[in-house]
Design a protein around this motif. Structure first.
Motif, PDB file in Angstrom:
ATOM      1  N   GLU A   1       0.830  -1.211   0.000  1.00 46.61           N
ATOM      2  CA  GLU A   1       0.000   0.000   0.000  1.00 46.61           C
ATOM      3  C   GLU A   1       0.865   1.262   0.000  1.00 46.61           C
ATOM      4  O   GLU A   1       0.536   2.247  -0.663  1.00 46.61           O
ATOM      5  N   ILE A   2       1.960   1.235   0.748  1.00 48.39           N
ATOM      6  CA  ILE A   2       2.871   2.385   0.788  1.00 48.39           C
ATOM      7  C   ILE A   2       3.391   2.681  -0.619  1.00 48.39           C
ATOM      8  O   ILE A   2       3.400   3.834  -1.062  1.00 48.39           O
ATOM      9  N   LEU A   3       3.801   1.633  -1.319  1.00 55.68           N
ATOM     10  CA  LEU A   3       4.360   1.813  -2.661  1.00 55.68           C
ATOM     11  C   LEU A   3       3.276   2.192  -3.664  1.00 55.68           C
ATOM     12  O   LEU A   3       3.483   3.090  -4.495  1.00 55.68           O
ATOM     13  N   SER A   4       2.107   1.546  -3.592  1.00 51.10           N
ATOM     14  CA  SER A   4       1.054   1.828  -4.576  1.00 51.10           C
ATOM     15  C   SER A   4       0.487   3.235  -4.408  1.00 51.10           C
ATOM     16  O   SER A   4       0.067   3.861  -5.381  1.00 51.10           O
ATOM     17  N   HIS A   5       0.495   3.759  -3.177  1.00 52.29           N
ATOM     18  CA  HIS A   5       0.012   5.124  -2.922  1.00 52.29           C
ATOM     19  C   HIS A   5       1.108   6.169  -3.140  1.00 52.29           C
ATOM     20  O   HIS A   5       0.851   7.370  -2.991  1.00 52.29           O
ATOM     21  N   GLY A   6       2.315   5.709  -3.438  1.00 51.37           N
ATOM     22  CA  GLY A   6       3.403   6.644  -3.683  1.00 51.37           C
ATOM     23  C   GLY A   6       3.867   7.390  -2.448  1.00 51.37           C
ATOM     24  O   GLY A   6       4.444   8.483  -2.550  1.00 51.37           O
ATOM     25  N   LEU A   7       3.639   6.814  -1.254  1.00 50.08           N
ATOM     26  CA  LEU A   7       4.060   7.490  -0.024  1.00 50.08           C
ATOM     27  C   LEU A   7       5.583   7.535   0.088  1.00 50.08           C
ATOM     28  O   LEU A   7       6.158   8.496   0.598  1.00 50.08           O
ATOM     29  N   VAL A   8       6.229   6.460  -0.375  1.00 49.69           N
ATOM     30  CA  VAL A   8       7.684   6.361  -0.373  1.00 49.69           C
ATOM     31  C   VAL A   8       8.071   5.635  -1.665  1.00 49.69           C
ATOM     32  O   VAL A   8       7.394   4.681  -2.064  1.00 49.69           O
ATOM     33  N   SER A   9       9.155   6.060  -2.311  1.00 57.91           N
ATOM     34  CA  SER A   9       9.591   5.372  -3.531  1.00 57.91           C
ATOM     35  C   SER A   9      10.116   3.981  -3.177  1.00 57.91           C
ATOM     36  O   SER A   9      10.530   3.722  -2.034  1.00 57.91           O
ATOM     37  N   GLU A  10      10.119   3.090  -4.157  1.00 55.98           N
ATOM     38  CA  GLU A  10      10.556   1.717  -3.894  1.00 55.98           C
ATOM     39  C   GLU A  10      12.019   1.675  -3.445  1.00 55.98           C
ATOM     40  O   GLU A  10      12.363   0.946  -2.510  1.00 55.98           O
ATOM     41  N   ASP A  11      12.861   2.470  -4.080  1.00 57.01           N
ATOM     42  CA  ASP A  11      14.276   2.496  -3.708  1.00 57.01           C
ATOM     43  C   ASP A  11      14.456   2.987  -2.271  1.00 57.01           C
ATOM     44  O   ASP A  11      15.189   2.384  -1.477  1.00 57.01           O
ATOM     45  N   ASN A  12      13.766   4.070  -1.928  1.00 53.73           N
ATOM     46  CA  ASN A  12      13.871   4.586  -0.560  1.00 53.73           C
ATOM     47  C   ASN A  12      13.318   3.589   0.448  1.00 53.73           C
ATOM     48  O   ASN A  12      13.875   3.409   1.533  1.00 53.73           O
ATOM     49  N   TYR A  13      12.200   2.944   0.079  1.00 54.75           N
ATOM     50  CA  TYR A  13      11.602   1.998   1.033  1.00 54.75           C
ATOM     51  C   TYR A  13      12.536   0.824   1.308  1.00 54.75           C
ATOM     52  O   TYR A  13      12.630   0.361   2.455  1.00 54.75           O
ATOM     53  N   GLU A  14      13.243   0.371   0.292  1.00 58.72           N
ATOM     54  CA  GLU A  14      14.201  -0.720   0.509  1.00 58.72           C
ATOM     55  C   GLU A  14      15.297  -0.283   1.478  1.00 58.72           C
ATOM     56  O   GLU A  14      15.729  -1.061   2.338  1.00 58.72           O
ATOM     57  N   HIS A  15      15.740   0.972   1.353  1.00 58.80           N
ATOM     58  CA  HIS A  15      16.722   1.501   2.308  1.00 58.80           C
ATOM     59  C   HIS A  15      16.116   1.558   3.723  1.00 58.80           C
ATOM     60  O   HIS A  15      16.785   1.198   4.699  1.00 58.80           O
ATOM     61  N   LEU A  16      14.868   2.013   3.834  1.00 56.00           N
ATOM     62  CA  LEU A  16      14.225   2.105   5.148  1.00 56.00           C
ATOM     63  C   LEU A  16      14.126   0.727   5.798  1.00 56.00           C
ATOM     64  O   LEU A  16      14.349   0.588   7.005  1.00 56.00           O
ATOM     65  N   GLU A  17      13.787  -0.276   5.014  1.00 57.24           N
ATOM     66  CA  GLU A  17      13.697  -1.640   5.557  1.00 57.24           C
ATOM     67  C   GLU A  17      15.057  -2.107   6.074  1.00 57.24           C
ATOM     68  O   GLU A  17      15.151  -2.672   7.171  1.00 57.24           O
ATOM     69  N   ARG A  18      16.099  -1.891   5.277  1.00 59.58           N
ATOM     70  CA  ARG A  18      17.440  -2.337   5.686  1.00 59.58           C
ATOM     71  C   ARG A  18      17.894  -1.606   6.946  1.00 59.58           C
ATOM     72  O   ARG A  18      18.415  -2.221   7.882  1.00 59.58           O
ATOM     73  N   TYR A  19      17.695  -0.292   6.965  1.00 57.30           N
ATOM     74  CA  TYR A  19      18.076   0.475   8.153  1.00 57.30           C
ATOM     75  C   TYR A  19      17.282   0.012   9.380  1.00 57.30           C
ATOM     76  O   TYR A  19      17.828  -0.115  10.477  1.00 57.30           O
ATOM     77  N   THR A  20      15.984  -0.216   9.189  1.00 58.13           N
ATOM     78  CA  THR A  20      15.128  -0.622  10.302  1.00 58.13           C
ATOM     79  C   THR A  20      15.614  -1.921  10.929  1.00 58.13           C
ATOM     80  O   THR A  20      15.739  -2.031  12.166  1.00 58.13           O
ATOM     81  N   LEU A  21      15.905  -2.917  10.120  1.00 63.66           N
ATOM     82  CA  LEU A  21      16.343  -4.214  10.647  1.00 63.66           C
ATOM     83  C   LEU A  21      17.734  -4.116  11.273  1.00 63.66           C
ATOM     84  O   LEU A  21      18.004  -4.735  12.305  1.00 63.66           O
ATOM     85  N   ALA A  22      18.617  -3.303  10.686  1.00 59.00           N
ATOM     86  CA  ALA A  22      19.959  -3.136  11.256  1.00 59.00           C
ATOM     87  C   ALA A  22      19.893  -2.403  12.595  1.00 59.00           C
ATOM     88  O   ALA A  22      20.597  -2.762  13.556  1.00 59.00           O
ATOM     89  N   LEU A  23      19.043  -1.377  12.689  1.00 56.41           N
ATOM     90  CA  LEU A  23      18.876  -0.645  13.947  1.00 56.41           C
ATOM     91  C   LEU A  23      18.273  -1.543  15.020  1.00 56.41           C
ATOM     92  O   LEU A  23      18.684  -1.508  16.186  1.00 56.41           O
ATOM     93  N   PHE A  24      17.284  -2.351  14.631  1.00 56.34           N
ATOM     94  CA  PHE A  24      16.647  -3.255  15.589  1.00 56.34           C
ATOM     95  C   PHE A  24      17.662  -4.288  16.094  1.00 56.34           C
ATOM     96  O   PHE A  24      17.679  -4.624  17.289  1.00 56.34           O
ATOM     97  N   ASN A  25      18.517  -4.753  15.203  1.00 58.16           N
ATOM     98  CA  ASN A  25      19.547  -5.705  15.601  1.00 58.16           C
ATOM     99  C   ASN A  25      20.518  -5.073  16.602  1.00 58.16           C
ATOM    100  O   ASN A  25      20.864  -5.678  17.619  1.00 58.16           O
TER     101      ASN A  25
END
Length: 311
Positions: free
Chosen positions: A157-181
């Motif tokens: 839904e985030i990607l289809s609504h254009g809230l965040v670009s796909e490239d940026n969202y992939e970065h957000l996911e990676r950062y999120t998991l690394a920060l959580f770790n």
């Protein structure tokens, strides 16, 4: 007891002011000044009484973890001119919050126990108990509401609504998991389990920054490691350091932020207990003794500190 329920300063060259749930945010051309007040919110509602030292706890924990994770992702923080104040880079915030969960607790458990087996597009297996460890950490984003409730939203839904670009969202996911770790490792060093948390990100000149607070009791849930396995085996509630105990008290007193519900009265003894729990969390999470800041004329102290930093 004295507390800091709100601020209302006017600074030279100030371009804006935003009153969040717990922070008062002052905008300037290229920077933000965030004052962590003693307001407390639950179910996206600001409760009527402020909690002494809560803002100081949040601000100092956030600064502690922002410093400890700056090698993973750049963050907005540049200076802490007062125990209740953070100052840093003004970014364009992404309109989603990256919630990451390692255990089935809180909102995810409430959804699961109601029969749902999917949260924010992420499938969950059958047969889990409350507070069970998930097979792997999952990201369950929410929309970022300026008013009212944040809403669950899926990656699709985030990607289809254009809230965040796909490239940026992939970065957000990676950062999120690394920060959580990293947060999980730091919690384990203090005898704690980081159960779930949320991160907010912004962008400036093509660079993604971690913004706002991280790993605080307002944005995170912690269990005590030494009693976790035994409590799960006996189906006992987990001893935790988070704001969940405030939510549980509200639920017991008939309030979940729904229309027509009234926030229950907060007695002084209960306010004192919440304050002590926040201080306990600071000391347990950081491994440092909490130094109570002077709450006599706190607004004058904060204003002077900001003016010095702006000069």
């Amino acid at each position: 007891m004295n507390s800091i329920p709100e601020t209302n300063f006017q600074f030279p060259n100030q371009t804006g002011f935003y009153k969040g749930k717990v922070r008062d945010v002052y905008s300037f051309e290229d920077k933000l000044v965030m004052v962590a007040t003693d307001r407390i919110s639950a179910f996206d509602v600001i409760l009527p009484k402020a909690i002494p030292y809560k803002g100081q706890v949040l601000n100092q924990i956030a600064a502690h973890f922002l410093s400890a994770t700056s090698d993973i992702v750049p963050n907005w923080l540049q200076e802490v001119p007062d125990p209740n104040v953070s100052m840093g880079i003004k970014c364009n915030a992404f309109p989603v919050e990256m919630v990451v969960r390692g255990y089935l607790a809180g909102h995810a458990w409430r959804e699961y126990s109601a029969g749902k087996r999917e949260v924010c597009g992420v499938s969950l297996p059958d047969g889990l108990k409350e507070n069970d460890k998930l097979p792997t950490p999952i990201i369950t984003p929410t929309t970022k509401a300026h008013e009212g409730h944040d809403e669950d939203i899926s990656k699709e839904e985030i990607l289809s609504h254009g809230l965040v670009s796909e490239d940026n969202y992939e970065h957000l996911e990676r950062y999120t998991l690394a920060l959580f770790n990293r947060g999980t490792e730091m919690a384990a060093d203090q005898g704690l389990i980081l159960v779930d948390t949320k991160y907010e990100f912004g962008e400036l000149n093509g660079t993604i920054y971690l913004i706002d607070e991280i790993h605080t009791p307002d944005s995170s849930r912690y269990f005590y490691k030494d009693t976790y396995e035994e409590n799960q085996r006996l189906n006992q509630p987990q001893k935790q350091l988070s704001k969940e105990f405030v939510r549980e008290w509200l639920i017991q007193n008939g309030f979940q932020g729904k229309e027509g519900q009234t926030v229950p009265a907060m007695e002084e003894a209960w306010i004192q207990q919440i304050s002590e729990r926040y201080i306990e969390l600071f000391e347990k999470v950081s491994g440092r003794k909490f130094q109570k800041n002077n709450l006599d004329n706190p607004l004058q102290r904060i204003e002077k500190a900001i003016l010095r930093a702006l000069a």
